[in-house]
Design a protein around this motif. Sequence first.
Motif: not given
Length: 193
Positions: A32-35, A65-68, A107-109, A112-113
């Motif tokens: 999600x961060x990349x694309x 999945x995004x909600x989780x 927690x940066x990754x 970002x997501x």
Amino acid sequence: MASQKSIEAVAPKRQRGRERVAAILDAAAQLFIEQGQAVTMTEIAARSGTAIGSLYRFFPTREALADVLLQRYAEHMRQALDALAARAPDLTPDALADALLALSLDLRTERAAAVVLADLHDASQLRQQLRQTMRTRVAGILVRAGRVPAERAADAALAVITVIRGAGALANQPNSAGAIAELRRLLQRYLAD
């Protein structure tokens, strides 16, 4: 009601399933961060080394999945802030600055997501809740540590959050160690004042 249940994520019951879900979530966060919005469930399955059927068994939709992922970030942030609050009274200004920066860097990754996912889901309410939780808890940490009086805590928390988020953003840039060290010194001086 039955259709609502069919689109919710399914929590694994066994350790192997929990490990698989963690791998899926980690891979999905990075994708999600990349694309951004372009990520497909097929790509998430491939990146996590998971069969597509297993992915859909745990996460029937990309939205589930995004909600989780958003919930996981919120929970990790709350846990980290609570742990820091418990230690705050015993920390020197330098140690408190280091702990706050570590929180952001660790927690940066996930953050970002979460930012990407909040935009995809138009989760403005969740984003506002996360911001308020962070500001309230950092303010409490600063007061517990004896760094600022309660009447200045909200503004001080916002200033500190701005610095630590800056460090988190810088950490993804090449040759940023010197700039992060400067932010650390800035925060240490602020907290020592």
